[in-house]
Design a protein around this motif. Sequence first.
Motif, PDB file in Angstrom:
ATOM      1  N   SER A  46       7.462 -10.391  85.497  1.00 64.33           N
ATOM      2  CA  SER A  46       7.881  -9.598  86.380  1.00 64.33           C
ATOM      3  C   SER A  46       7.818  -8.232  85.123  1.00 64.33           C
ATOM      4  N   ASP A 158       8.233 -10.348  93.280  1.00 59.08           N
ATOM      5  CA  ASP A 158       8.152 -10.956  92.006  1.00 59.08           C
ATOM      6  C   ASP A 158       9.627 -12.480  92.581  1.00 59.08           C
ATOM      7  N   GLU A 159       8.685 -13.559  92.846  1.00 61.51           N
ATOM      8  CA  GLU A 159       8.821 -14.788  92.861  1.00 61.51           C
ATOM      9  C   GLU A 159       9.584 -14.658  93.238  1.00 61.51           C
TER      10      GLU A 159
HETATM   11 MG    MG Z   1      10.255 -13.041  86.241  1.00 61.15          MG
END
Ligand code: MG
Lengths: 259, 258
Positions: A46, A158-159
């Motif tokens: 991240s 991000d995911e």
């Molecule tokens: Mg993360």
Amino acid sequence: MIEVSDLSQVFVAEDGGKVTALTDVSLDIADNEIVTIVGPSGCGKSTLLRLISGLIKPSGGSVVIDGETVKEPRADMGIVFQAPTLLPWATILDNVLFPLKMMGRLDAKATERAKSLLTMVGLGDFMQHRPRQLSGGMQQRAAICRALVHQPKLILMDEPFGALDALTREQMSIELLRIWNADKKTILFVTHSIPEAVLLGDRVVVMSPRPGRIAEIVTVPLSRPRDFESEEDPEFRRCCNRIRNLIYNPNLTAGARHA
Amino acid sequence: MHKYKKAIREIGIPAVTLLLLGCFWELSVKIFTIPEYLLPAPSKIWNDTTVLGWNLIHHIASTLRTIGLGFTLALCVSLPLAITIAYSRIMSVAIYPLLVLTQSVPKVALAPILIVMLGANDLPKIIVTFLISFFPLVISITTGLVSVPPEYIELARSVRASRVRELLSIRLPYAIPFIFSGIKVAITLAVVGAVVGEFVAAENGLGYLITSSMAYFKTPVAFGAILILALTSISLFQTVVLIEHFLFPWARPVERQR
Ligand SMILES: [Mg+2]
Ligand SMILES: Nc1ncnc2c1ncn2[C@@H]1O[C@H](COP(=O)(O)OP(=O)(O)OP(=O)(O)O)[C@@H](O)[C@H]1O
């Protein structure tokens, strides 16, 4: 073209202690490439994404996009966060239009584009609904539309499918590939799922923790367009195994950095 | 079907309770022959109050006007003040202690001083109403503005939103439920403020009606005025609840089965 050179990030914790989240990350990403990032929790995925987006400033090194050093979020960039982060007071359509509204670029054509994006991801009938009336997967699809609506050249994710169930997740990856096929962009995609990383990426950046750094970049030689069938390919298996080894047996693979 | 049952339960039961209480009151006064200036019967209150006619309407209108003006003033002052506090650390450090200080001063005690300062007109009672109701507004609006989850702020930054746009499109909408809970407290306090103001400085209004009728031991009228005040308070509160419900449906708590 994105050039990440010698990027490092040190956070100062509240107790004054220092956390090195990222060291010496260098990475070049070509236009219209899909690069996925995998690695154990806390290895700085991240952080890397946030640095590239310009949301935070690096402690060292630099991110250069199209010859310009990134200092703040760019207008030609879209982000999909891990949580959908839709505004609960706005309709789905207004949520998708949010970036344009904030940039002062809202017009009839943009609204049409937002509507066709929503229709494409199967939310055509939900444009006037509020986020809480939608399931998690539907919300995340709306969030993806929001990241696409101002026609960015670069998308950071991000995911994005992290909170979804396995079924929806597979479906969403295929959908993302379909969107990318129709309108090519550079995508940087963080995930916890190795198969997802391999299915989506032209290259998979494998990161290792403490301190966060790139362990290896695995090139995925699968042809495009890809779909579920691609997972049967022996190359797919080989890439997955390689990444698994890098993550679970880092010592065995150490030194094989440029293999 | 289920809806009707709910309505009956939520309106019917309190109504019946109230009715029974009224009957009990009326009967007790009659049976124990309680003197009127101590505790008048509901029927007596009704008769003596309604007989005032237009005069009564006039008093009610005057009080409503004070509440309206004082409350609006409070809203107009507290919104920019809350925004300033929320955005500027220095301002919040500078203003907060002052706010608490104004809050710890008894507003009732201020009323006579205000008359000397502002003259014997409508202004003192409006100011008292304002002073009493604006504190909960500032606090709740500020709380709403600063408790926006960081993800939303990050979202705004990622699309290059200016500070003004961030305020208008993220912070203020997010603060709506907080603002409304402040308004609910403030509007009921505004009623108290208006009456206190009228106690001290007024020729009309329900507060004045109470003091003036008690001066002649007209207890039923005073009781009538108090009941009207209670009703006003409840109606204003419910109006706010309805406005929130219909204008900001997304701010409703998620309905759960009970
Ligand atoms: Mg993360
Ligand atoms: N704002 C911050 N302040 C202090 N430390 C931070 C901050 N953000 C991240 N870190 C630290 O940096 C390291 C990397 O965090 P990051 O969120 O980038 O990991 P991640 O790879 O995304 O993890 P996950 O897969 O769990 O999301 C962690 O050790 C974390 O504690």
